[in-house]
Design a protein around this motif. Sequence first.
Motif, PDB file in Angstrom:
ATOM      1  N   GLN A  41      -6.467  -5.420  -0.577  1.00 16.77           N
ATOM      2  CA  GLN A  41      -7.437  -4.444  -1.093  1.00 16.77           C
ATOM      3  C   GLN A  41      -6.991  -2.998  -0.895  1.00 16.77           C
ATOM      4  N   ASP A  45      -6.500  -0.382  -3.943  1.00 14.09           N
ATOM      5  CA  ASP A  45      -7.137   0.941  -3.982  1.00 14.09           C
ATOM      6  C   ASP A  45      -6.114   2.028  -4.279  1.00 14.09           C
ATOM      7  N   ARG A  49      -5.991   4.519  -7.520  1.00 18.34           N
ATOM      8  CA  ARG A  49      -5.886   5.988  -7.407  1.00 18.34           C
ATOM      9  C   ARG A  49      -4.720   6.497  -8.255  1.00 18.34           C
TER      10      ARG A  49
END
Length: 57
Positions: A41, A45, A49
């Motif tokens: 995870q 992320d 981004r």
Amino acid sequence: MILAGYDSVFRHLRNEVSKRNLIESPFTMIHPEGIRGIFNQKEIDEILRLTEKVLAA
């Protein structure tokens, strides 16, 4: 950086990439679930981004 291998993919898809593309080919060529099956995870992320930055450029 974990994304170094995907740099050229993002550059190529720059005008076409969306978050949904990250669970489709070419990412599914590595794992059927795309980035969800490859990265944890925290890494996902970071990928999201980076995707947002590429789309904003």
